[in-house]
Design a protein around this motif. Structure first.
Motif, mmCIF file in Angstrom:
data_model
loop_
_atom_site.group_PDB
_atom_site.id
_atom_site.type_symbol
_atom_site.label_atom_id
_atom_site.label_comp_id
_atom_site.label_asym_id
_atom_site.label_seq_id
_atom_site.Cartn_x
_atom_site.Cartn_y
_atom_site.Cartn_z
ATOM 1 N N PRO A 20 0.825 -1.215 0.000
ATOM 2 C CA PRO A 20 0.000 0.000 0.000
ATOM 3 C C PRO A 20 0.856 1.261 0.000
ATOM 4 O O PRO A 20 1.898 1.325 0.650
ATOM 5 N N LEU A 21 0.422 2.281 -0.737
ATOM 6 C CA LEU A 21 1.153 3.540 -0.801
ATOM 7 C C LEU A 21 0.771 4.471 0.339
ATOM 8 O O LEU A 21 1.585 5.261 0.801
ATOM 9 N N HIS A 22 -0.485 4.407 0.797
ATOM 10 C CA HIS A 22 -0.971 5.298 1.845
ATOM 11 C C HIS A 22 -1.878 4.520 2.796
ATOM 12 O O HIS A 22 -2.410 3.472 2.449
ATOM 13 N N SER A 23 -2.030 5.051 3.991
ATOM 14 C CA SER A 23 -2.986 4.474 4.941
ATOM 15 C C SER A 23 -3.801 5.600 5.548
ATOM 16 O O SER A 23 -3.254 6.643 5.922
ATOM 17 N N ASP A 24 -5.113 5.412 5.609
ATOM 18 C CA ASP A 24 -5.971 6.442 6.181
ATOM 19 C C ASP A 24 -6.727 5.872 7.374
ATOM 20 O O ASP A 24 -6.728 4.668 7.611
ATOM 21 N N ILE A 25 -7.331 6.743 8.135
ATOM 22 C CA ILE A 25 -8.049 6.331 9.338
ATOM 23 C C ILE A 25 -9.236 7.266 9.553
ATOM 24 O O ILE A 25 -9.153 8.473 9.284
ATOM 25 N N TYR A 39 -10.795 12.431 10.577
ATOM 26 C CA TYR A 39 -10.233 11.702 9.446
ATOM 27 C C TYR A 39 -8.756 12.045 9.337
ATOM 28 O O TYR A 39 -8.356 13.209 9.419
ATOM 29 N N GLY A 40 -7.900 10.997 9.169
ATOM 30 C CA GLY A 40 -6.464 11.196 9.043
ATOM 31 C C GLY A 40 -5.894 10.395 7.892
ATOM 32 O O GLY A 40 -6.474 9.398 7.454
ATOM 33 N N LEU A 41 -4.730 10.847 7.390
ATOM 34 C CA LEU A 41 -4.053 10.179 6.286
ATOM 35 C C LEU A 41 -2.559 10.140 6.571
ATOM 36 O O LEU A 41 -1.950 11.177 6.865
ATOM 37 N N ASP A 42 -1.968 8.935 6.518
ATOM 38 C CA ASP A 42 -0.531 8.746 6.720
ATOM 39 C C ASP A 42 -0.047 9.364 8.028
ATOM 40 O O ASP A 42 1.001 10.023 8.086
ATOM 41 N N LEU A 156 -5.669 8.034 17.098
ATOM 42 C CA LEU A 156 -5.581 6.619 17.445
ATOM 43 C C LEU A 156 -4.256 6.018 16.992
ATOM 44 O O LEU A 156 -3.868 6.145 15.828
ATOM 45 N N ASN A 157 -3.545 5.339 17.913
ATOM 46 C CA ASN A 157 -2.326 4.603 17.577
ATOM 47 C C ASN A 157 -2.685 3.201 17.088
ATOM 48 O O ASN A 157 -3.809 2.732 17.256
ATOM 49 N N LYS A 158 -1.704 2.523 16.509
ATOM 50 C CA LYS A 158 -1.947 1.178 15.974
ATOM 51 C C LYS A 158 -2.284 0.168 17.067
ATOM 52 O O LYS A 158 -2.955 -0.824 16.800
ATOM 53 N N ASP A 159 -1.803 0.426 18.314
ATOM 54 C CA ASP A 159 -2.073 -0.520 19.392
ATOM 55 C C ASP A 159 -3.399 -0.257 20.096
ATOM 56 O O ASP A 159 -3.726 -0.918 21.080
ATOM 57 N N GLY A 160 -4.187 0.682 19.592
ATOM 58 C CA GLY A 160 -5.484 0.983 20.187
ATOM 59 C C GLY A 160 -5.462 2.097 21.210
ATOM 60 O O GLY A 160 -6.524 2.560 21.649
ATOM 61 N N SER A 161 -4.266 2.561 21.612
ATOM 62 C CA SER A 161 -4.174 3.707 22.517
ATOM 63 C C SER A 161 -4.262 4.999 21.712
ATOM 64 O O SER A 161 -4.348 4.987 20.483
ATOM 65 N N PHE A 162 -4.219 6.130 22.413
ATOM 66 C CA PHE A 162 -4.355 7.419 21.751
ATOM 67 C C PHE A 162 -3.144 8.302 22.034
ATOM 68 O O PHE A 162 -2.388 8.069 22.981
#
Length: 238
Positions: A20-25, A39-42, A156-162
């Motif tokens: 993947p080139l980008h990741s959004d959330i 909404y966030g991107l990269d 939001l972090n990848k581990d579910g924390s903020f």
């Protein structure tokens, strides 16, 4: 053999191109008294709903191509209604489960730019690794509370924390002491970090180049002396 090597090469190319080139959330969250729609991107926050100002906020700097989302705030308001209804149902089904609470794992305070006395700067208090969101951050100067700070929405972090960042504009003066105090549900008392403006914070721009040139000149002279020594020794041997 050549055909196998070609197929292996093409397989590697296909595997690389599939990354993947980008990741959004996108985050939609709510409590009885607060809500979030972001909404966030990269790893960067692009837009969020400010339910106090009743509008969509785009926090990116003005020199980039700004994001524009007509109707996003109305959608965020509707999402909050749905979220609160779901929260009521989940609360009834999980009333016997204690809520998870993780205190911030890291709190850092630092300046945005290199410190120069009398020149406006920004103090940054970065809080990471907490759950649930949000945290509350308050600032003091020389022991007195100050206002005018800002804080972004929880990310939001990848581990579910903020993680969350508060900023305070200030003008550095020698001897001033600033602190940011972080409050969270999992903390029995606020967690504070201190930043002190001292003489080491101010650097003379002429010192660094002078020291560098002095060291360079010294090393150069040593190199010349060593080279001359071996040249003389070589002539004696011949």
């Amino acid at each position: 053999m050549k055909m196998k090597e070609l197929l292996l090469f093409l397989s590697c190319v296909l595997c690389v191109s599939a990354d993947p080139l980008h990741s959004d959330i996108g985050i939609v969250g709510c409590s009885a008294s607060d809500g979030e729609d972001m909404y966030g991107l990269d790893g960067e926050e692009l837009a969020y709903a400010d339910f106090n100002k009743q509008k969509e906020i785009y926090p990116q700097p003005p020199f980039i191509d700004p994001m524009n989302c007509p109707g996003c705030y109305d959608t965020a308001v509707a999402d909050q209604q749905t979220c609160r209804e779901n929260m009521k149902r989940c609360g009834k089904g999980m009333k016997d489960y204690p809520p998870e609470q993780d205190a911030p794992s890291a709190v850092m305070i630092y300046t945005r730019d290199e410190v120069e006395f009398g020149v406006q700067n920004t103090l940054i208090c970065h809080v990471a690794g907490f759950y649930p969101a949000p945290v509350n951050v308050s600032w003091t100067k020389n022991g007195q509370k100050v206002t005018g700070s800002s804080i972004n929405t929880p990310y939001l972090n990848k581990d579910g924390s903020f993680r969350q960042t508060s900023r305070l504009d200030f003008t550095p003066q020698l001897g001033d002491v600033y602190s940011c105090a972080v409050q969270h549900l999992a903390l029995a008392e606020p967690l504070a970090k201190i930043y002190e403006v001292d003489s080491s914070a101010h650097s003379d721009p002429g010192i660094g180049p002078s020291v560098f040139c002095g060291v360079g000149l010294t090393l150069g002279l040593v190199g010349v002396a060593v080279g001359t020594f071996f040249l003389i020794k070589g002539n004696e041997c011949s």
